[in-house]
Structure formats: structure tokens, C-alpha cells
Design a protein around this motif. Structure first.
Motif, PDB file in Angstrom:
ATOM      1  N   TYR A  36       0.734  -1.305   0.002  1.00  0.00           N
ATOM      2  CA  TYR A  36      -0.078   0.217  -0.008  1.00  0.00           C
ATOM      3  C   TYR A  36       1.001   1.349  -0.060  1.00  0.00           C
ATOM      4  CZ  TYR A  36      -4.551  -2.306   1.051  1.00  0.00           C
ATOM      5  OH  TYR A  36      -5.387  -3.248   1.003  1.00  0.00           O
ATOM      6  N   GLN A  38       0.854   5.626   0.801  1.00  0.00           N
ATOM      7  CA  GLN A  38       0.234   7.053   1.189  1.00  0.00           C
ATOM      8  C   GLN A  38       0.783   8.130   0.872  1.00  0.00           C
ATOM      9  OE1 GLN A  38       0.121   6.585   5.917  1.00  0.00           O
ATOM     10  NE2 GLN A  38      -1.697   7.575   5.849  1.00  0.00           N
ATOM     11  N   GLY A  41      -0.843  13.546   3.334  1.00  0.00           N
ATOM     12  CA  GLY A  41      -2.138  13.845   3.365  1.00  0.00           C
ATOM     13  C   GLY A  41      -3.469  13.174   3.088  1.00  0.00           C
ATOM     14  N   GLU A  42      -2.967  11.835   2.574  1.00  0.00           N
ATOM     15  CA  GLU A  42      -3.991  10.930   2.035  1.00  0.00           C
ATOM     16  C   GLU A  42      -4.161   9.753   2.900  1.00  0.00           C
ATOM     17  OE1 GLU A  42      -3.490  12.617  -2.466  1.00  0.00           O
ATOM     18  OE2 GLU A  42      -3.860  10.593  -2.187  1.00  0.00           O
ATOM     19  N   GLY A  43      -5.106   8.865   2.490  1.00  0.00           N
ATOM     20  CA  GLY A  43      -5.329   7.644   3.193  1.00  0.00           C
ATOM     21  C   GLY A  43      -4.352   6.557   2.408  1.00  0.00           C
ATOM     22  N   LEU A  44      -4.505   5.373   2.778  1.00  0.00           N
ATOM     23  CA  LEU A  44      -3.603   4.424   2.033  1.00  0.00           C
ATOM     24  C   LEU A  44      -4.316   3.839   0.599  1.00  0.00           C
ATOM     25  CD1 LEU A  44      -2.773   4.154   5.085  1.00  0.00           C
ATOM     26  CD2 LEU A  44      -2.041   1.928   4.579  1.00  0.00           C
ATOM     27  N   GLN A  45      -3.832   3.485  -0.137  1.00  0.00           N
ATOM     28  CA  GLN A  45      -3.821   3.056  -1.403  1.00  0.00           C
ATOM     29  C   GLN A  45      -3.310   1.830  -1.795  1.00  0.00           C
ATOM     30  OE1 GLN A  45      -3.637   5.890  -4.609  1.00  0.00           O
ATOM     31  NE2 GLN A  45      -3.944   7.534  -3.527  1.00  0.00           N
TER      32      GLN A  45
ATOM     33  N   ARG B   9     -11.651  15.747   8.747  1.00  0.00           N
ATOM     34  CA  ARG B   9     -10.356  15.305   8.527  1.00  0.00           C
ATOM     35  C   ARG B   9      -9.583  15.807   9.692  1.00  0.00           C
ATOM     36  NH1 ARG B   9      -8.725  15.038   3.300  1.00  0.00           N
ATOM     37  NH2 ARG B   9      -6.652  14.288   4.671  1.00  0.00           N
ATOM     38  N   MET B  88      -3.845   9.415  13.630  1.00  0.00           N
ATOM     39  CA  MET B  88      -4.647   9.380  12.392  1.00  0.00           C
ATOM     40  C   MET B  88      -5.379   8.177  12.717  1.00  0.00           C
ATOM     41  SD  MET B  88      -5.346  10.759   9.300  1.00  0.00           S
ATOM     42  CE  MET B  88      -3.974  11.266   8.508  1.00  0.00           C
ATOM     43  N   LEU B  90      -8.002   5.821  10.593  1.00  0.00           N
ATOM     44  CA  LEU B  90      -8.236   5.354   9.203  1.00  0.00           C
ATOM     45  C   LEU B  90      -9.518   4.483   9.096  1.00  0.00           C
ATOM     46  CD1 LEU B  90      -4.687   4.620   8.006  1.00  0.00           C
ATOM     47  CD2 LEU B  90      -5.935   6.685   7.323  1.00  0.00           C
ATOM     48  N   PHE B 107      -9.391   2.571   1.657  1.00  0.00           N
ATOM     49  CA  PHE B 107      -9.102   3.293   2.618  1.00  0.00           C
ATOM     50  C   PHE B 107      -9.678   4.763   2.574  1.00  0.00           C
ATOM     51  CE2 PHE B 107      -6.615   1.244   6.005  1.00  0.00           C
ATOM     52  CZ  PHE B 107      -5.993   0.008   5.290  1.00  0.00           C
ATOM     53  N   GLY B 108     -10.414   5.257   3.591  1.00  0.00           N
ATOM     54  CA  GLY B 108     -10.512   6.810   3.285  1.00  0.00           C
ATOM     55  C   GLY B 108      -9.329   7.574   3.785  1.00  0.00           C
ATOM     56  N   ALA B 109      -9.489   8.969   3.938  1.00  0.00           N
ATOM     57  CA  ALA B 109      -8.352   9.520   3.770  1.00  0.00           C
ATOM     58  C   ALA B 109      -7.777  10.039   5.385  1.00  0.00           C
ATOM     59  CB  ALA B 109      -8.554  11.328   2.959  1.00  0.00           C
ATOM     60  N   GLY B 110      -8.658   9.714   6.402  1.00  0.00           N
ATOM     61  CA  GLY B 110      -8.273   9.608   7.567  1.00  0.00           C
ATOM     62  C   GLY B 110      -8.648  10.766   8.247  1.00  0.00           C
TER      63      GLY B 110
END
Lengths: 110, 116
Positions: A36, A38, A41-45, B9, B88, B90, B107-110
Motif C-alpha cells: 500500500y 500513502q 495528507g491522504e489515506g492508504l491506496q 479530517r 490518525m 483510518l 481506505f478513507g483519507a483519515g
């Protein structure tokens, strides 16, 4: 229990350099393996995955091969770009949940 | 686009003041997860819902609770936040026919929580 150990960072590279992030795991049975990513400023992809031994996952120029004999799933990219700067997490799934490594911060400089 | 949305957020709260974080999804996934990610550490699973069935991890503090009123929404309640709960949080979802397999999470951005 299941666990993932990945190479500590941070890693700083120049653009077009070769990137390797080592990942080894301990698990019972036959886990699925993932990388994954990250971005700031973003979530995990999900970057890529492999579900059985000798499978190769690939995406966006990144590759990783599921090596059961060495319990490894190392991430590689032949030529990194500035946009690859991110935190990379190796993970395994043996059932319903993911177990993550600690993450490796990669910074690519122009 | 189908996605996982977390609100707020960013949240700052006082020591001991309850806080609720929300997660919504348009993926119609039947499994929803809450992870805690402290600075420079791996995400740690707190609990998850498989449909309406709640599954708590053994080491999740009692201070952390969750609600899932319907398929689309899931909430994380922290009853009395301590300084160590700064992290954070998640939310993630997955679609599983069974519990076993290549379980890909979205996942969301947290939600970044700071406890003062």
C-alpha cells in the motif's frame, strides 16, 4: 502471530534512480501479500498484490514477487519520479484483516 | 465516484472530552474497519464490522467504541481521550463473501485527532 518487517527509512533518491524496499513476513498458512502507498495528507491506496507463491504483482512501474522460500515480498521500481514520494507499507492478509509493516518513507528529489 | 469519506479530517479535543469520528461509504461493502495510525507507525486494527457483527481486537482499549447504524455509515467514539490517543484514524472497507482470501481494503483519507 502474523507479522511484517520492512526496511526502515527514510529513503532519499534522485529522479530516475532504482528503488528497492525490503519486506519479509512471518505467517501461518498461505497469506496474501500487498503493498500500500500513502501520499502526503491522504489515506492508504493499494499499489499491488500477490495471492500465492511466485506471483508477481505490478502497477505503475512497481513490481514485487511473492517468495515463499525466503518469506519476502520486496518492492522494486526501475526509475522513480518525484511523484513517487510517499510512505510505502508492506502488508499481509491471512484472513479478514491486514497486518502492516511500519512503513518506509521515500523521498525522490528532482 | 464510489469512495470512503471520513469526517472530520482534523479534530482537536481536550483531554477527557468525548469525540466521534465518522465514516461513510458508497461502495456497498459489507465489512468496515477502524485503524489507528500513530506518527511513523504502522496502522493498527481497532475493530471491524462484518455486516452488523462487531469484532473487537483483543488489545483495543475499552475507551474506544464503534457504531454501525447501517451499511453506509460507521462511527468511532472515543469516550475519554487521553494524550496517547493522538493519532490518525483510518476507516476502511472491503467486500468479502467469506473471511478468507485476498482481502483488498479501500481506505478513507483519515481523521487526524489531536488530544491536548
Amino acid at each position: 502471530g502474523d507479522s511484517v518487517t520492512q526496511m526502515e527509512g527514510p529513503v532519499t533518491l534522485s529522479e530516475e534512480a532504482f528503488l528497492t524496499i525490503n519486506c519479509t513476513y512471518t505467517a501461518t498458512g498461505y497469506p496474501s501479500l500487498f503493498w500500500y502507498v500513502q501520499y502526503p495528507g491522504e489515506g492508504l491506496q493499494l499499489l499491488l498484490k500477490a495471492t500465492k507463491a511466485d506471483d508477481k504483482g505490478s502497477n505503475k512501474g512497481f513490481e514485487a514477487t511473492y517468495r515463499k522460500e525466503t518469506t519476502s515480498f520486496h518492492l522494486e521500481k526501475g526509475s522513480v519520479q518525484v511523484s513517487d514520494s510517499a510512505v510505502y507499507f508492506c502488508a499481509l492478509s491471512n484472513d479478514y484483516k491486514l497486518s502492516f509493516g511500519a512503513g518506509t518513507t521515500v523521498t525522490v528529489r528532482a | 465516484d464510489a469512495m470512503v469519506i471520513q469526517n472530520p479530517r482534523y479534530q482537536v479535543t481536550q483531554f477527557g472530552k468525548p469525540v466521534t469520528l465518522s465514516c461513510s461509504q458508497t461502495l456497498n461493502h459489507n465489512v468496515m474497519y477502524w485503524y489507528q495510525q500513530k506518527s511513523s507507525q504502522a496502522p493498527k486494527l481497532l475493530f471491524h464490522y462484518y455486516d452488523k457483527d462487531f469484532n473487537n481486537e483483543a488489545d483495543t482499549p475499552d475507551n474506544f467504541q464503534s457504531r454501525r447504524p447501517n451499511t453506509s455509515f460507521c462511527f468511532l467514539d472515543i469516550r475519554s481521550p487521553g494524550l496517547g490517543d493522538t493519532a490518525m484514524y483510518l476507516c476502511a472497507t472491503s467486500s468479502l463473501i467469506t473471511y478468507i482470501g485476498a482481502n483488498v481494503l479501500t481506505f478513507g483519507a483519515g481523521s487526524r485527532l489531536t488530544v491536548l
